[in-house]
Design a protein around this motif. Structure first.
Motif, PDB file in Angstrom:
ATOM      1  N   LEU A 186       1.837  26.182  71.857  1.00 22.51           N
ATOM      2  CA  LEU A 186       2.122  26.322  70.439  1.00 22.51           C
ATOM      3  C   LEU A 186       3.364  27.179  70.244  1.00 22.51           C
ATOM      4  N   GLN A 187       4.080  26.891  69.175  1.00 19.63           N
ATOM      5  CA  GLN A 187       5.265  27.648  68.808  1.00 19.63           C
ATOM      6  C   GLN A 187       5.022  28.350  67.479  1.00 19.63           C
ATOM      7  N   GLN A 188       5.427  29.610  67.391  1.00 19.24           N
ATOM      8  CA  GLN A 188       5.444  30.281  66.097  1.00 19.24           C
ATOM      9  C   GLN A 188       6.871  30.205  65.577  1.00 19.24           C
ATOM     10  N   ARG A 189       7.035  29.503  64.475  1.00 23.36           N
ATOM     11  CA  ARG A 189       8.370  29.284  63.925  1.00 23.36           C
ATOM     12  C   ARG A 189       9.023  30.613  63.530  1.00 23.36           C
ATOM     13  N   ALA A 190      10.325  30.690  63.742  1.00 24.34           N
ATOM     14  CA  ALA A 190      11.077  31.892  63.383  1.00 24.34           C
ATOM     15  C   ALA A 190      10.971  32.137  61.880  1.00 24.34           C
ATOM     16  N   ASN A 191      10.885  33.399  61.499  1.00 24.17           N
ATOM     17  CA  ASN A 191      10.781  33.756  60.084  1.00 24.17           C
ATOM     18  C   ASN A 191      11.987  33.303  59.278  1.00 24.17           C
ATOM     19  N   LYS A 215      13.511  30.461  59.352  1.00 25.62           N
ATOM     20  CA  LYS A 215      13.553  29.021  59.085  1.00 25.62           C
ATOM     21  C   LYS A 215      13.457  28.782  57.579  1.00 25.62           C
ATOM     22  N   TYR A 216      14.088  27.715  57.094  1.00 24.36           N
ATOM     23  CA  TYR A 216      14.117  27.497  55.653  1.00 24.36           C
ATOM     24  C   TYR A 216      12.780  27.044  55.080  1.00 24.36           C
ATOM     25  N   HIS A 217      11.839  26.681  55.925  1.00 21.03           N
ATOM     26  CA  HIS A 217      10.462  26.490  55.470  1.00 21.03           C
ATOM     27  C   HIS A 217       9.499  26.753  56.616  1.00 21.03           C
ATOM     28  N   CYS A 218       8.338  27.215  56.263  1.00 17.34           N
ATOM     29  CA  CYS A 218       7.234  27.463  57.198  1.00 17.34           C
ATOM     30  C   CYS A 218       7.536  28.530  58.250  1.00 17.34           C
ATOM     31  N   GLY A 219       8.438  29.465  57.941  1.00 10.64           N
ATOM     32  CA  GLY A 219       8.735  30.552  58.866  1.00 10.64           C
ATOM     33  C   GLY A 219       7.498  31.381  59.164  1.00 10.64           C
ATOM     34  N   GLY A 220       7.312  31.730  60.433  1.00 13.76           N
ATOM     35  CA  GLY A 220       6.191  32.549  60.870  1.00 13.76           C
ATOM     36  C   GLY A 220       4.899  31.799  61.113  1.00 13.76           C
ATOM     37  N   LEU A 221       4.857  30.504  60.769  1.00 19.10           N
ATOM     38  CA  LEU A 221       3.632  29.725  60.983  1.00 19.10           C
ATOM     39  C   LEU A 221       3.599  29.130  62.381  1.00 19.10           C
ATOM     40  N   TRP A 222       2.398  28.896  62.874  1.00 25.04           N
ATOM     41  CA  TRP A 222       2.211  28.268  64.183  1.00 25.04           C
ATOM     42  C   TRP A 222       2.289  26.759  64.037  1.00 25.04           C
ATOM     43  N   GLU A 239       5.850  25.222  83.411  1.00 21.84           N
ATOM     44  CA  GLU A 239       7.053  26.033  83.219  1.00 21.84           C
ATOM     45  C   GLU A 239       6.901  26.844  81.934  1.00 21.84           C
ATOM     46  N   LEU A 240       7.282  28.112  81.996  1.00 24.26           N
ATOM     47  CA  LEU A 240       7.185  28.948  80.804  1.00 24.26           C
ATOM     48  C   LEU A 240       8.403  28.735  79.915  1.00 24.26           C
ATOM     49  N   PRO A 241       8.187  28.672  78.610  1.00 20.25           N
ATOM     50  CA  PRO A 241       9.312  28.435  77.702  1.00 20.25           C
ATOM     51  C   PRO A 241      10.230  29.650  77.607  1.00 20.25           C
ATOM     52  N   LYS A 242      11.459  29.379  77.216  1.00 21.89           N
ATOM     53  CA  LYS A 242      12.446  30.415  76.931  1.00 21.89           C
ATOM     54  C   LYS A 242      12.985  30.111  75.540  1.00 21.89           C
ATOM     55  N   PRO A 243      12.208  30.438  74.498  1.00 24.04           N
ATOM     56  CA  PRO A 243      12.563  30.009  73.145  1.00 24.04           C
ATOM     57  C   PRO A 243      13.828  30.663  72.604  1.00 24.04           C
ATOM     58  N   ASP A 244      14.528  29.903  71.786  1.00 29.94           N
ATOM     59  CA  ASP A 244      15.664  30.404  71.032  1.00 29.94           C
ATOM     60  C   ASP A 244      15.080  31.213  69.868  1.00 29.94           C
ATOM     61  N   PRO A 245      15.397  32.503  69.746  1.00 25.72           N
ATOM     62  CA  PRO A 245      14.804  33.311  68.679  1.00 25.72           C
ATOM     63  C   PRO A 245      15.169  32.845  67.268  1.00 25.72           C
ATOM     64  N   GLN A 246      16.219  32.032  67.130  1.00 23.71           N
ATOM     65  CA  GLN A 246      16.549  31.450  65.828  1.00 23.71           C
ATOM     66  C   GLN A 246      15.563  30.339  65.454  1.00 23.71           C
ATOM     67  N   GLU A 247      14.889  29.801  66.457  1.00 20.60           N
ATOM     68  CA  GLU A 247      13.953  28.687  66.267  1.00 20.60           C
ATOM     69  C   GLU A 247      12.494  29.128  66.314  1.00 20.60           C
ATOM     70  N   ALA A 248      12.165  29.943  67.306  1.00 22.70           N
ATOM     71  CA  ALA A 248      10.772  30.337  67.523  1.00 22.70           C
ATOM     72  C   ALA A 248      10.697  31.822  67.836  1.00 22.70           C
ATOM     73  N   GLU A 249       9.807  32.505  67.158  1.00 25.14           N
ATOM     74  CA  GLU A 249       9.676  33.926  67.438  1.00 25.14           C
ATOM     75  C   GLU A 249       8.479  34.233  68.333  1.00 25.14           C
ATOM     76  N   GLY A 250       7.692  33.211  68.634  1.00 26.34           N
ATOM     77  CA  GLY A 250       6.555  33.418  69.509  1.00 26.34           C
ATOM     78  C   GLY A 250       6.057  32.108  70.080  1.00 26.34           C
ATOM     79  N   ARG A 263      -2.387  29.634  58.722  1.00 23.91           N
ATOM     80  CA  ARG A 263      -1.554  30.129  59.823  1.00 23.91           C
ATOM     81  C   ARG A 263      -0.720  29.027  60.478  1.00 23.91           C
ATOM     82  N   PHE A 264      -0.938  27.760  60.069  1.00 29.99           N
ATOM     83  CA  PHE A 264      -0.313  26.619  60.720  1.00 29.99           C
ATOM     84  C   PHE A 264       0.561  25.831  59.751  1.00 29.99           C
ATOM     85  N   THR A 265       1.555  25.132  60.308  1.00 28.43           N
ATOM     86  CA  THR A 265       2.403  24.277  59.481  1.00 28.43           C
ATOM     87  C   THR A 265       1.595  23.087  58.979  1.00 28.43           C
TER      88      THR A 265
END
Length: 180
Positions: free
Chosen positions: A47-52, A54-61, A124-135, A154-156
């Motif tokens: 699961l990805q937690q969207r970056a805060n 983002k223009y919509h749904c920031g912070g949601l899983w 493989e463990l992800p290496k997220p772009d912090p502009q895209e995913a914060e968790g 809590r979810f999109t």
């Protein structure tokens, strides 16, 4: 920053034009999208937690990654591109199913998409772009189902829709792939 165009489609996923991404979401027009679910060898979903920001749904899983093909780009390539851009993963994707939804985002935006859903399998463990995913986190489908029922906020919206509508073939496909 140049405007990003997406592919407008009819209900059969036939292209009907193109339009700037934000405008499409403001008008709620049907357009092509991609959704990716990545599973590990323990049958857990990434699961990805969207970056805060983002223009919509920031912070949601949400699912591992999602996005839109550029005009003249295949859905397969778009899904692979977004997985790399968002989560830093270069994986083999498998097309599984397609679906359409029309979901309000709560901020005047609408996700009216014809979605192409892909799955991948990797430890493989992800290496997220912090502009895209914060968790990010891995979780079993059962644990996700319990959390979705207890805390859907809590979810999109598109994750809630696609996750609850995964056909029986999904679980069979996942089991066969992970076993093989």
């Amino acid at each position: 920053m140049a405007a990003i165009e997406v592919i407008l489609v009819d209900r059969y996923d036939r292209p009907t034009g193109r339009m700037e991404k934000l405008e499409v979401h403001e008008k709620g027009l049907l357009h092509r999208a991609v959704t990716v679910y990545v599973f590990n060898s323990r049958r857990e979903l990434l699961l990805q937690q969207r970056a805060n920001g983002k223009y919509h749904c920031g912070g949601l899983w949400s699912n591992t990654t999602c996005g839109h093909p550029f005009p003249q780009e295949s859905t397969q390539h778009a899904a692979e591109r977004r997985l790399l851009e968002e989560m830093g993963l270069r994986l083999t994707l498998h097309p599984v199913f397609e679906l359409s939804y029309n979901l309000p985002m709560g901020n005047g935006l609408i996700e009216h998409e014809y979605g192409h859903v892909y799955f991948a399998f990797s430890d493989e463990l992800p290496k997220p772009d912090p502009q895209e995913a914060e968790g990010w986190r891995y979780a079993s489908l059962g644990d996700i189902q319990q959390e979705v029922q207890a805390h859907p906020e809590r979810f999109t919206p598109w994750f809630l829709y696609t996750f609850t509508r995964i056909p029986a073939e999904f679980k069979q496909f996942t089991t066969q792939r992970l076993a093989g």
